[in-house]
Design an enzyme around this catalytic site. Structure first.
Site, PDB file in Angstrom:
ATOM      1  N   ASP A  11       0.877  -1.169   0.000  1.00  0.00           N
ATOM      2  CA  ASP A  11       0.000   0.000   0.000  1.00  0.00           C
ATOM      3  C   ASP A  11       0.918   1.223   0.000  1.00  0.00           C
ATOM      4  O   ASP A  11       1.484   1.576   1.034  1.00  0.00           O
ATOM      5  CB  ASP A  11      -0.896   0.003   1.244  1.00  0.00           C
ATOM      6  CG  ASP A  11      -1.761   1.256   1.323  1.00  0.00           C
ATOM      7  OD1 ASP A  11      -2.302   1.659   0.285  1.00  0.00           O
ATOM      8  OD2 ASP A  11      -1.886   1.831   2.423  1.00  0.00           O
ATOM      9  N   GLU A  71      -1.184  -1.310  -4.793  1.00  0.00           N
ATOM     10  CA  GLU A  71      -2.358  -0.466  -5.048  1.00  0.00           C
ATOM     11  C   GLU A  71      -1.989   0.690  -5.965  1.00  0.00           C
ATOM     12  O   GLU A  71      -0.945   1.328  -5.795  1.00  0.00           O
ATOM     13  CB  GLU A  71      -2.909   0.082  -3.724  1.00  0.00           C
ATOM     14  CG  GLU A  71      -4.169   0.920  -3.899  1.00  0.00           C
ATOM     15  CD  GLU A  71      -4.761   1.369  -2.574  1.00  0.00           C
ATOM     16  OE1 GLU A  71      -5.165   0.498  -1.789  1.00  0.00           O
ATOM     17  OE2 GLU A  71      -4.795   2.585  -2.323  1.00  0.00           O
ATOM     18  N   ASP A 146      -2.432   1.027   7.404  1.00  0.00           N
ATOM     19  CA  ASP A 146      -1.685   0.909   6.155  1.00  0.00           C
ATOM     20  C   ASP A 146      -1.250  -0.542   5.964  1.00  0.00           C
ATOM     21  O   ASP A 146      -1.167  -1.040   4.833  1.00  0.00           O
ATOM     22  CB  ASP A 146      -0.450   1.816   6.187  1.00  0.00           C
ATOM     23  CG  ASP A 146      -0.807   3.262   6.467  1.00  0.00           C
ATOM     24  OD1 ASP A 146      -0.969   4.032   5.512  1.00  0.00           O
ATOM     25  OD2 ASP A 146      -0.943   3.610   7.662  1.00  0.00           O
TER      26      ASP A 146
END
Length: 202
Positions: A11, A71, A146
């Site tokens: 991420d 992502e 996160d």
């Protein structure tokens, strides 16, 4: 015997970057590890990028992932945030490609949809569903989401097995450059970013 696959999820972030590692065997997955790369104490943006590269490289060396899922930046952010986030994502991708780890990119909405069935799910909802799906003990859940976001990216990739696996896939440097001709160019064996003035128009 069913083949084992290790999936690293990332991420991206400029202050905190999450990572999660899954082991997948057939249609079953288990969490191996998750955590964050915390750069909030580092004021120099270039040293932050160096820390991302070193830490992601270390994670790859430790867990030897077969694939990495990351992502994609959310295009609703402002231009400066997008540029910073794109740099951190690019450095993580570079670390993986440099180790010959195939990279798969997923949009945030697709990740949330794969895990919760809702494209607008909150971070808390994603974390709670992952805890249930992967049977993670309460004391193993991280303080910073996160980490669970990154685990969600890895789990989303796991869910795509047998289907078109990602929005974007990079098998190596040449493939990365060919699919990003408007963003980078290759000259004398070096990769250079391309920045067009139109990117800064409102």
């Amino acid at each position: 015997m069913k083949a084992e696959k290790i999936i690293l999820g990332i991420d991206p972030g400029t202050n905190v970057m999450g990572y999660g590692v899954l082991r997948a065997v057939g249609n079953k997955a288990e969490m191996l590890h998750m955590g964050v790369i915390d750069m909030r104490k580092e004021s120099d943006p270039y040293l932050r990028l160096g820390k991302i590269f070193d830490r992601v490289t270390g994670i790859i060396d430790s867990y030897l992932p077969d694939e990495m899922a990351i992502e994609a930046p959310f295009f609703g952010k402002n231009v400066q945030s997008m540029l910073k986030l794109g740099r951190s994502q690019g450095v993580a991708i570079a670390a993986a490609v440099g180790h010959s780890v195939p990279v798969h990119e997923y949009a945030p909405m697709k990740i949330k949809m794969a895990i919760t069935g809702q494209g607008q799910a909150s971070k808390e909802q994603v974390a709670a569903m992952l805890q249930r799906l992967l049977r993670i003990e309460a004391d193993e859940m991280p303080k910073l989401m996160d980490a669970t976001d990154a685990l969600g990216v890895a789990y989303c990739h796991f869910m795509q097995q047998g289907n078109p696996v990602s929005d974007t896939h990079y098998s190596g440097w040449k493939d990365f450059i060919n699919k990003n001709k408007t963003a980078v160019r290759l000259e004398n064996g070096l990769v250079f970013p391309l920045v067009k003035s139109s990117h800064f128009k409102k």
